[in-house]
Write a protein that holds these residues in place. Structure first.
Motif, PDB file in Angstrom:
ATOM      1  N   LEU A  54       6.563   3.072   8.518  1.00 32.62           N
ATOM      2  CA  LEU A  54       5.994   1.728   8.437  1.00 32.62           C
ATOM      3  C   LEU A  54       5.958   1.283   6.978  1.00 32.62           C
ATOM      4  CD1 LEU A  54       2.983   2.015  10.927  1.00 32.62           C
ATOM      5  CD2 LEU A  54       5.193   0.899  11.325  1.00 32.62           C
ATOM      6  N   ASN A  55       6.405   0.062   6.730  1.00 32.12           N
ATOM      7  CA  ASN A  55       6.387  -0.502   5.383  1.00 32.12           C
ATOM      8  C   ASN A  55       5.143  -1.361   5.206  1.00 32.12           C
ATOM      9  OD1 ASN A  55       8.886   0.658   4.748  1.00 32.12           O
ATOM     10  ND2 ASN A  55      10.001  -1.097   5.573  1.00 32.12           N
ATOM     11  N   VAL A  56       4.331  -0.995   4.209  1.00 26.15           N
ATOM     12  CA  VAL A  56       3.054  -1.660   3.966  1.00 26.15           C
ATOM     13  C   VAL A  56       3.035  -2.176   2.532  1.00 26.15           C
ATOM     14  CG1 VAL A  56       0.535  -1.335   3.857  1.00 26.15           C
ATOM     15  CG2 VAL A  56       1.876  -0.178   5.634  1.00 26.15           C
ATOM     16  N   MET A  57       2.361  -3.296   2.307  1.00 22.45           N
ATOM     17  CA  MET A  57       2.238  -3.832   0.957  1.00 22.45           C
ATOM     18  C   MET A  57       0.826  -4.358   0.723  1.00 22.45           C
ATOM     19  SD  MET A  57       4.347  -6.983  -0.851  1.00 22.45           S
ATOM     20  CE  MET A  57       5.932  -6.195  -0.602  1.00 22.45           C
ATOM     21  N   GLY A  58       0.250  -3.985  -0.420  1.00 21.09           N
ATOM     22  CA  GLY A  58      -1.024  -4.539  -0.859  1.00 21.09           C
ATOM     23  C   GLY A  58      -0.776  -5.418  -2.070  1.00 21.09           C
ATOM     24  N   VAL A  59      -1.186  -6.676  -2.020  1.00 24.11           N
ATOM     25  CA  VAL A  59      -0.965  -7.617  -3.117  1.00 24.11           C
ATOM     26  C   VAL A  59      -2.310  -7.890  -3.794  1.00 24.11           C
ATOM     27  CG1 VAL A  59       0.009  -9.831  -3.797  1.00 24.11           C
ATOM     28  CG2 VAL A  59       0.876  -8.673  -1.749  1.00 24.11           C
ATOM     29  N   VAL A  83       4.438   6.377   5.966  1.00 24.78           N
ATOM     30  CA  VAL A  83       4.102   5.053   5.441  1.00 24.78           C
ATOM     31  C   VAL A  83       4.694   4.899   4.041  1.00 24.78           C
ATOM     32  CG1 VAL A  83       2.246   3.494   4.733  1.00 24.78           C
ATOM     33  CG2 VAL A  83       1.961   4.943   6.769  1.00 24.78           C
ATOM     34  N   ASP A  84       5.418   3.816   3.841  1.00 22.86           N
ATOM     35  CA  ASP A  84       5.932   3.455   2.523  1.00 22.86           C
ATOM     36  C   ASP A  84       5.065   2.303   2.010  1.00 22.86           C
ATOM     37  OD1 ASP A  84       7.429   3.249   0.266  1.00 22.86           O
ATOM     38  OD2 ASP A  84       9.101   2.184   1.194  1.00 22.86           O
ATOM     39  N   ASN A  85       4.245   2.572   1.010  1.00 26.04           N
ATOM     40  CA  ASN A  85       3.225   1.624   0.579  1.00 26.04           C
ATOM     41  C   ASN A  85       3.540   1.042  -0.799  1.00 26.04           C
ATOM     42  OD1 ASN A  85       0.672   0.261   0.768  1.00 26.04           O
ATOM     43  ND2 ASN A  85      -0.163   1.759  -0.673  1.00 26.04           N
ATOM     44  N   GLU A  86       3.822  -0.266  -0.839  1.00 24.51           N
ATOM     45  CA  GLU A  86       4.063  -0.979  -2.093  1.00 24.51           C
ATOM     46  C   GLU A  86       2.725  -1.524  -2.607  1.00 24.51           C
ATOM     47  OE1 GLU A  86       6.946  -1.851  -3.771  1.00 24.51           O
ATOM     48  OE2 GLU A  86       8.549  -1.343  -2.352  1.00 24.51           O
ATOM     49  N   VAL A  87       2.395  -1.185  -3.845  1.00 21.26           N
ATOM     50  CA  VAL A  87       1.164  -1.675  -4.467  1.00 21.26           C
ATOM     51  C   VAL A  87       1.528  -2.685  -5.552  1.00 21.26           C
ATOM     52  CG1 VAL A  87      -0.915  -1.044  -5.755  1.00 21.26           C
ATOM     53  CG2 VAL A  87       0.011   0.520  -4.022  1.00 21.26           C
ATOM     54  N   VAL A  88       1.001  -3.894  -5.443  1.00 19.66           N
ATOM     55  CA  VAL A  88       1.242  -4.949  -6.436  1.00 19.66           C
ATOM     56  C   VAL A  88      -0.085  -5.261  -7.121  1.00 19.66           C
ATOM     57  CG1 VAL A  88       2.087  -7.286  -6.845  1.00 19.66           C
ATOM     58  CG2 VAL A  88       3.068  -5.911  -4.988  1.00 19.66           C
ATOM     59  N   GLU A  89      -0.185  -4.923  -8.413  1.00 22.16           N
ATOM     60  CA  GLU A  89      -1.443  -5.089  -9.146  1.00 22.16           C
ATOM     61  C   GLU A  89      -1.135  -5.215 -10.640  1.00 22.16           C
ATOM     62  OE1 GLU A  89      -4.815  -5.535 -10.819  1.00 22.16           O
ATOM     63  OE2 GLU A  89      -4.803  -5.482  -8.621  1.00 22.16           O
TER      64      GLU A  89
END
Length: 292
Positions: A54-59, A83-89
């Motif tokens: 599952l591809n997840v992203m937190g912006v 889970v592939d988790n992209e973190v944008v911060e």
């Protein structure tokens, strides 16, 4: 007079001070956790059906506390899935704290973290320039649309990244909260830069309704103790006023009439209630959930 103000978010140290005091004085994190544990699992049930990853992203993920809470619920709902988790911060300090939290949290071996030290607009530019075609199953944007130049365009972009059954979850202050009343009254004076958009769920829902985009929404009741704001010279009260107005050193920089007007408004029933001698600000949040 707004042009004389500096946005609180431009001073990272004072912003983090004010934000921590806000968390100490409010039930914000508790109401989010109640939502994450009580309602979010049902929202997550329909995403990524039959997938092994599952591809997840937190912006605008901050220090990651809420991210890890949501990832935990996702893994409970979809056991065994990677889970592939992209973190944008954009804050290097927040990313460091997030990484430290990950290092201390057990059972994350099946989650891959990709760290993007970027604002949401920088990330969008990066995504478009690289012509990335990856699609996301779950994207969450918690309390971050205040800090983008065009909230509607930002929502549209991230929604465009969703997989067929993907979900975009947005948390903002409710248009019916004290924030909504404050910003409707003093938008011209307080919302003066890309760094301080006075946007509520009322604004977002107006945009979605105009576009014919369906959504589900959930109100998260929350309060904040702002009693100290009404004691002249109180250091914590001044920090809270900075946070409420998004203005650096609001108490010192605001013209007397504006400061008096804001303080008067904050005590009105539309914004706050008085309980046992404390002034409790209506800090209600609202969750908006969009499909692809």
């Amino acid at each position: 007079m707004a042009h004389q103000f500096k946005c609180l978010a431009e001073n990272d140290s004072r912003y983090r001070q004010a934000f921590q005091l806000f968390l100490d004085r409010s039930s914000e994190h508790q109401c989010m956790q109640d939502f994450i544990h009580g309602i979010l699992p049902d929202i997550l049930a329909s995403i990524g059906e039959g997938k092994s990853t599952l591809n997840v992203m937190g912006v605008g993920s901050g220090a990651g506390e809420m991210d890890l809470e949501m990832l935990s619920q996702l893994c409970l709902k979809h056991p065994g899935v990677k889970v592939d988790n992209e973190v944008v911060e954009p804050s290097i300090d927040m990313l460091y704290n997030y990484k430290m939290l990950v290092s201390k949290t057990p059972n994350l071996e099946h989650i891959n973290f990709t760290w993007n030290k970027m604002t949401s607009s920088e990330f969008e530019k990066h995504w478009r320039e690289k012509n990335i075609t990856k699609k996301m199953d779950f994207i969450h944007m918690i309390q971050m649309l205040y800090y983008v130049a065009d909230p509607d365009a930002t929502v549209s972009f991230f929604r465009s990244l969703l997989n067929k059954n993907g979900k975009l979850l947005i948390i903002l202050v409710s248009g019916e909260s004290g924030w909504g009343k404050l910003w409707r009254t003093y938008r011209a004076q307080l919302c003066f830069s890309d760094m301080s958009q006075c946007v509520t769920t009322q604004d977002l829902k107006s945009f979605l309704d105009a576009k014919g985009i369906k959504y589900k929404n959930y109100v998260l009741p929350s309060q904040m103790d702002i009693t100290e704001c009404f004691t002249e010279g109180d250091e914590r009260g001044e920090l809270l006023l900075d946070f409420l107005t998004e203005v650096l050193d609001f108490s010192k920089m605001a013209p007397p009439a504006l400061k008096a007007g804001v303080l008067d408004l904050l005590r009105q029933p539309d914004c706050s209630t008085e309980v046992d001698g404390k002034v409790m600000f209506n800090n209600n949040l609202e969750v908006i959930v969009l499909d692809s």
